[in-house]
Write a protein that holds these residues in place. Structure first.
Motif, PDB file in Angstrom:
ATOM      1  N   GLY B 145       0.820  -1.211   0.000  1.00 36.24           N
ATOM      2  CA  GLY B 145       0.000   0.000   0.000  1.00 36.24           C
ATOM      3  C   GLY B 145       0.854   1.260   0.000  1.00 36.24           C
ATOM      4  O   GLY B 145       0.555   2.240  -0.675  1.00 36.24           O
ATOM      5  N   MET B 146       1.963   1.202   0.765  1.00 36.80           N
ATOM      6  CA  MET B 146       2.852   2.365   0.822  1.00 36.80           C
ATOM      7  C   MET B 146       3.513   2.598  -0.543  1.00 36.80           C
ATOM      8  O   MET B 146       3.677   3.719  -0.989  1.00 36.80           O
ATOM      9  N   ARG B 147       3.884   1.491  -1.196  1.00 39.01           N
ATOM     10  CA  ARG B 147       4.509   1.626  -2.520  1.00 39.01           C
ATOM     11  C   ARG B 147       3.556   2.299  -3.491  1.00 39.01           C
ATOM     12  O   ARG B 147       3.961   3.183  -4.257  1.00 39.01           O
ATOM     13  N   GLN B 148       2.279   1.884  -3.461  1.00 37.00           N
ATOM     14  CA  GLN B 148       1.330   2.505  -4.395  1.00 37.00           C
ATOM     15  C   GLN B 148       1.125   3.972  -4.053  1.00 37.00           C
ATOM     16  O   GLN B 148       0.887   4.789  -4.930  1.00 37.00           O
ATOM     17  N   ARG B 149       1.215   4.323  -2.771  1.00 37.00           N
ATOM     18  CA  ARG B 149       1.068   5.743  -2.407  1.00 37.00           C
ATOM     19  C   ARG B 149       2.279   6.545  -2.883  1.00 37.00           C
ATOM     20  O   ARG B 149       2.133   7.677  -3.337  1.00 37.00           O
ATOM     21  N   VAL B 150       3.486   5.947  -2.777  1.00 32.12           N
ATOM     22  CA  VAL B 150       4.661   6.642  -3.310  1.00 32.12           C
ATOM     23  C   VAL B 150       4.518   6.786  -4.826  1.00 32.12           C
ATOM     24  O   VAL B 150       4.812   7.846  -5.402  1.00 32.12           O
ATOM     25  N   ALA B 151       4.021   5.713  -5.480  1.00 28.97           N
ATOM     26  CA  ALA B 151       3.811   5.770  -6.932  1.00 28.97           C
ATOM     27  C   ALA B 151       2.817   6.881  -7.270  1.00 28.97           C
ATOM     28  O   ALA B 151       2.968   7.595  -8.266  1.00 28.97           O
ATOM     29  N   MET B 152       1.808   7.040  -6.401  1.00 24.87           N
ATOM     30  CA  MET B 152       0.830   8.109  -6.622  1.00 24.87           C
ATOM     31  C   MET B 152       1.505   9.473  -6.480  1.00 24.87           C
ATOM     32  O   MET B 152       1.303  10.370  -7.309  1.00 24.87           O
ATOM     33  N   ALA B 153       2.345   9.594  -5.456  1.00 28.88           N
ATOM     34  CA  ALA B 153       3.065  10.861  -5.260  1.00 28.88           C
ATOM     35  C   ALA B 153       3.974  11.145  -6.451  1.00 28.88           C
ATOM     36  O   ALA B 153       4.087  12.282  -6.908  1.00 28.88           O
ATOM     37  N   ARG B 154       4.613  10.093  -6.985  1.00 25.64           N
ATOM     38  CA  ARG B 154       5.492  10.293  -8.122  1.00 25.64           C
ATOM     39  C   ARG B 154       4.687  10.727  -9.351  1.00 25.64           C
ATOM     40  O   ARG B 154       5.125  11.580 -10.121  1.00 25.64           O
ATOM     41  N   ALA B 155       3.505  10.110  -9.518  1.00 24.86           N
ATOM     42  CA  ALA B 155       2.650  10.497 -10.643  1.00 24.86           C
ATOM     43  C   ALA B 155       2.218  11.957 -10.493  1.00 24.86           C
ATOM     44  O   ALA B 155       2.221  12.725 -11.454  1.00 24.86           O
ATOM     45  N   LEU B 156       1.873  12.338  -9.251  1.00 30.69           N
ATOM     46  CA  LEU B 156       1.444  13.728  -9.023  1.00 30.69           C
ATOM     47  C   LEU B 156       2.607  14.698  -9.229  1.00 30.69           C
ATOM     48  O   LEU B 156       2.404  15.863  -9.562  1.00 30.69           O
ATOM     49  N   ALA B 157       3.832  14.201  -9.042  1.00 28.88           N
ATOM     50  CA  ALA B 157       5.016  15.053  -9.219  1.00 28.88           C
ATOM     51  C   ALA B 157       5.140  15.537 -10.655  1.00 28.88           C
ATOM     52  O   ALA B 157       5.808  16.529 -10.931  1.00 28.88           O
ATOM     53  N   GLN B 158       4.505  14.836 -11.576  1.00 32.29           N
ATOM     54  CA  GLN B 158       4.561  15.264 -12.973  1.00 32.29           C
ATOM     55  C   GLN B 158       3.732  16.526 -13.195  1.00 32.29           C
ATOM     56  O   GLN B 158       3.812  17.132 -14.250  1.00 32.29           O
ATOM     57  N   ASP B 159       2.918  16.852 -12.196  1.00 27.25           N
ATOM     58  CA  ASP B 159       2.090  18.043 -12.261  1.00 27.25           C
ATOM     59  C   ASP B 159       1.232  18.064 -13.531  1.00 27.25           C
ATOM     60  O   ASP B 159       1.038  19.103 -14.156  1.00 27.25           O
ATOM     61  N   SER B 160       0.780  16.889 -13.924  1.00 25.70           N
ATOM     62  CA  SER B 160      -0.068  16.798 -15.106  1.00 25.70           C
ATOM     63  C   SER B 160      -1.512  17.047 -14.676  1.00 25.70           C
ATOM     64  O   SER B 160      -1.871  16.831 -13.523  1.00 25.70           O
ATOM     65  N   GLN B 161      -2.331  17.524 -15.615  1.00 24.46           N
ATOM     66  CA  GLN B 161      -3.736  17.744 -15.259  1.00 24.46           C
ATOM     67  C   GLN B 161      -4.544  16.473 -15.374  1.00 24.46           C
ATOM     68  O   GLN B 161      -5.714  16.431 -15.019  1.00 24.46           O
ATOM     69  N   LEU B 162      -3.901  15.433 -15.919  1.00 25.96           N
ATOM     70  CA  LEU B 162      -4.616  14.179 -16.119  1.00 25.96           C
ATOM     71  C   LEU B 162      -3.810  13.034 -15.512  1.00 25.96           C
ATOM     72  O   LEU B 162      -2.632  12.847 -15.803  1.00 25.96           O
ATOM     73  N   LEU B 163      -4.477  12.278 -14.635  1.00 28.56           N
ATOM     74  CA  LEU B 163      -3.833  11.126 -14.016  1.00 28.56           C
ATOM     75  C   LEU B 163      -4.506   9.872 -14.551  1.00 28.56           C
ATOM     76  O   LEU B 163      -5.714   9.687 -14.393  1.00 28.56           O
ATOM     77  N   LEU B 164      -3.719   9.021 -15.215  1.00 28.98           N
ATOM     78  CA  LEU B 164      -4.245   7.769 -15.744  1.00 28.98           C
ATOM     79  C   LEU B 164      -3.884   6.665 -14.762  1.00 28.98           C
ATOM     80  O   LEU B 164      -2.753   6.583 -14.303  1.00 28.98           O
ATOM     81  N   MET B 165      -4.852   5.818 -14.440  1.00 22.43           N
ATOM     82  CA  MET B 165      -4.570   4.760 -13.470  1.00 22.43           C
ATOM     83  C   MET B 165      -5.021   3.425 -14.047  1.00 22.43           C
ATOM     84  O   MET B 165      -6.188   3.246 -14.373  1.00 22.43           O
ATOM     85  N   ASP B 166      -4.071   2.499 -14.166  1.00 24.19           N
ATOM     86  CA  ASP B 166      -4.343   1.204 -14.775  1.00 24.19           C
ATOM     87  C   ASP B 166      -4.452   0.141 -13.686  1.00 24.19           C
ATOM     88  O   ASP B 166      -3.455  -0.460 -13.306  1.00 24.19           O
ATOM     89  N   GLU B 167      -5.649  -0.068 -13.177  1.00 24.24           N
ATOM     90  CA  GLU B 167      -5.909  -1.022 -12.080  1.00 24.24           C
ATOM     91  C   GLU B 167      -4.877  -0.903 -10.964  1.00 24.24           C
ATOM     92  O   GLU B 167      -4.258  -1.904 -10.580  1.00 24.24           O
ATOM     93  N   PRO B 168      -4.676   0.287 -10.423  1.00 20.57           N
ATOM     94  CA  PRO B 168      -3.547   0.481  -9.502  1.00 20.57           C
ATOM     95  C   PRO B 168      -3.698  -0.260  -8.178  1.00 20.57           C
ATOM     96  O   PRO B 168      -2.714  -0.460  -7.483  1.00 20.57           O
ATOM     97  N   PHE B 169      -4.915  -0.673  -7.839  1.00 23.36           N
ATOM     98  CA  PHE B 169      -5.093  -1.298  -6.520  1.00 23.36           C
ATOM     99  C   PHE B 169      -5.406  -2.791  -6.619  1.00 23.36           C
ATOM    100  O   PHE B 169      -5.690  -3.441  -5.626  1.00 23.36           O
ATOM    101  N   ALA B 170      -5.347  -3.330  -7.848  1.00 24.17           N
ATOM    102  CA  ALA B 170      -5.788  -4.707  -8.071  1.00 24.17           C
ATOM    103  C   ALA B 170      -4.965  -5.724  -7.292  1.00 24.17           C
ATOM    104  O   ALA B 170      -5.460  -6.775  -6.919  1.00 24.17           O
ATOM    105  N   ALA B 171      -3.690  -5.405  -7.043  1.00 27.21           N
ATOM    106  CA  ALA B 171      -2.833  -6.399  -6.392  1.00 27.21           C
ATOM    107  C   ALA B 171      -2.784  -6.233  -4.872  1.00 27.21           C
ATOM    108  O   ALA B 171      -2.016  -6.914  -4.206  1.00 27.21           O
ATOM    109  N   LEU B 172      -3.599  -5.320  -4.334  1.00 25.99           N
ATOM    110  CA  LEU B 172      -3.532  -5.064  -2.887  1.00 25.99           C
ATOM    111  C   LEU B 172      -4.581  -5.881  -2.143  1.00 25.99           C
ATOM    112  O   LEU B 172      -5.594  -6.290  -2.715  1.00 25.99           O
TER     113      LEU B 172
END
Lengths: 292, 262
Positions: B145-172
């Motif tokens: 869960g922590m890894r996916q949250r870091v991945a989320m933070a990294r995605a947000l670091a791109q400062d993009s207006q669009l966040l694409l998520m490909d089943e990000p929680f399926a393995a949790l």
């Protein structure tokens, strides 16, 4: 409120609890345990070999000019030490070996990267490069002497021909094993082309590359010893290979044993002091070193 | 609820975070071309949360790859005016040779953020996903869960207006997934980012989205869409979530049944 939802504070607390429960505990091994598990067994093995050796000498299984006693080899070492030549001989070989190895790294790394990333280059020289690894580098000594003469250049040529393929192949297999997911993740972050190579491909390929470096060092050392044994000349300066060859010419068996032990010792020492710690550090920092 | 209204009002600014127009995609194989996506048209409004729902073979991940610019459509066009979209995968895809903080800083660096600001920004993003103390942690020291949250933070670091998520929680695991749903909803509302979220989990789709888009399979076409009028924050156990999920599941099963008929 439509639902009995979690308040923000509850969520933070819940998450902190989950993190604490799930987080992986990383434990460092205490020094005593390392000594007991890693240092003691090989020390015992060496002691056992020396004991068996001494027993064989005492049982007089063969003439003593064929099998010198450990003490005779030790005396031969201390004689050299007192003459001040021991370190000089070892250093002559180590400095040649390391310089040759560094040159091999400088050439093998860009070559490996080129083979790994450019399809045409891979098709053209990939098979030759892996084939060269199975060619014993002794084979290169004869042409190297004829082309370059009996000098240091020839030594370095033999080292390079032995070690460059290992370094390049290590990098190629390291790059091949980079998970495609990292490349995709890199591209979405904006790392493609050279930036992708620098930020993603190279660090991801590091474990394979290090394995190649380790093998490259072993090949450098072996090639150098082959070159030193075969091509001896007073101009070359006395290295470990020449020490061995001089021992043969003078029928000095303790000297030959000493040379062999020193060659083995240097090979192992560089591996233990340089490559193994480097490799372990890389693997551990990536969580790839699993302890049971 | 007030916050829900504010969110809707934000959208008065005209425009879109993604405009997918008549997109088709086929992959060439030895047996000829196979059509994977067929004439997909979909807009994601700024700040909107859309889930793409479908069974296997509906091409939802392919569509996400196209929007992310990792692949090109065979026909049609895709616009993402807010720049290169950020993408999160089912696997965290964090780089194991970097610490959590440095993973985020790499994204900042590639975006062109000057060196002096990266550390502060990375720590702010880690705070945002409630991992304030994880800056120096290695990836393998973090839980799933922590890894996916870091991945989320990294995605947000791109400062993009669009966040694409490909089943990000399926393995949790279910507990962690539940918490991350709450977390994602909170972050989405705080950052006002648009989200295009792919899943095959109907309840997850309803739990998260303002709009659920159902894709049919082989080839993927838009079968139907629903606007989810349930107030946030929702729970996956809420009756309203369950009711809509039942309705969508029926439709999804209908789509799947069609494939067994010939």
């Amino acid at each position: 409120m439509a639902s009995t939802d979690t308040k923000p504070d509850d969520l933070a607390g819940l998450e902190a609890g989950l993190d604490a429960l799930d987080a992986v505990q990383v434990r460092r091994t205490p020094v005593r345990e390392v000594l007991l598990r890693k240092v003691l067994p090989p020390a015992l093995a060496v002691a056992l070999v020396i004991t068996v050796w001494q027993l064989l000498v005492e049982a007089q299984v063969t003439d003593d000019y064929k099998l010198p006693s450990p003490a005779a080899v030790w005396n031969s070492a201390s004689d050299m030490w007192l003459q001040g030549t021991l370190l000089e001989v070892v250093w002559t070989s180590i400095s040649r070996g390391l310089l040759g190895f560094l040159m091999a790294v400088a050439i093998g790394t860009p070559l490996g990267l080129l083979v790994a990333r450019v399809k045409f280059v891979r098709a053209a020289i990939g098979p030759i490069l892996s084939g060269l690894q199975s060619l014993p580098s002794v084979a290169w000594v004869a042409p190297a002497v004829i082309w370059l003469g009996l000098n240091d250049k020839m030594m370095y040529a033999v080292i390079l021909l032995g070690a460059v393929p290992s370094v390049a192949n290590g990098l190629v297999s390291g790059v091949d094993q980079v998970p495609p997911l990292f490349l995709r993740a890199g591209r979405t972050l904006g790392a493609s082309g050279l930036r992708g190579t620098w930020h993603i491909v190279l660090p991801a390929a590091l474990p394979g590359y290090l394995a190649g470096l380790k093998q490259g060092w072993a090949f450098s050392w072996r090639s150098l010893m082959a070159a030193e044994i075969i091509a001896s000349s007073p101009d070359l300066g006395l290295g470990l290979g020449q020490l061995l060859e001089n021992g043969r010419n003078n029928a000095d068996m303790p000297g030959i044993f000493l040379a062999i032990i020193l060659i083995l010792f240097v090979g192992i020492a560089i591996d233990l002091l340089v490559f193994s710690p480097l490799e372990r550090w890389v693997l551990r920092s990536r969580g790839l070193l699993v302890k049971n | 609820m007030a916050t829900t209204l504010t969110k809707a009002e934000d959208r008065t600014a005209v425009g879109h975070a993604a405009r997918i127009a008549h997109v088709s995609k086929s992959f060439g194989g030895p047996e000829g071309q196979q059509l994977v996506l067929d004439d997909i048209t979909l807009d994601v409004a700024p700040g909107e949360f859309v889930t793409l729902l479908g069974a296997s073979g509906c091409g939802k991940s392919t569509l996400l790859n196209l929007v992310a610019g990792l692949d090109r459509p065979t026909a049609g066009s895709i616009e993402t005016p807010g720049g290169r979209p950020a993408l999160m995968f089912q696997e965290h895809a964090l780089f194991p040779w970097l610490t959590a903080g440095k993973n985020i800083e790499l994204a900042l660096r590639l975006r062109g953020v000057p060196k002096s600001e990266r550390r502060t920004e990375a720590e702010r993003l880690l705070e945002l996903v409630r991992l304030g103390g994880a800056y120096g942690k290695r990836v393998h020291e973090l839980s799933g869960g922590m890894r996916q949250r870091v991945a989320m933070a990294r995605a947000l670091a791109q400062d993009s207006q669009l966040l694409l998520m490909d089943e990000p929680f399926a393995a949790l695991d279910a507990i962690t997934r539940d918490v991350l749903h709450d977390e994602l909803t909170r972050i989405w509302r705080e950052t006002n980012v648009s989200v295009l979220f792919v899943t095959h989990n109907v309840r997850e789709a309803v739990r998260l989205a303002e709009r659920v888009v159902l894709l049919s399979s082989r080839p993927g076409r838009i079968a139907r869409e629903w606007t989810v009028d349930i107030e946030q924050p929702r729970r996956i156990e809420d009756n309203a979530v369950a009711e809509l999920s039942v309705e969508i599941t029926e439709q999804l099963r209908g789509e799947i049944r069609r494939h067994g008929q010939h």
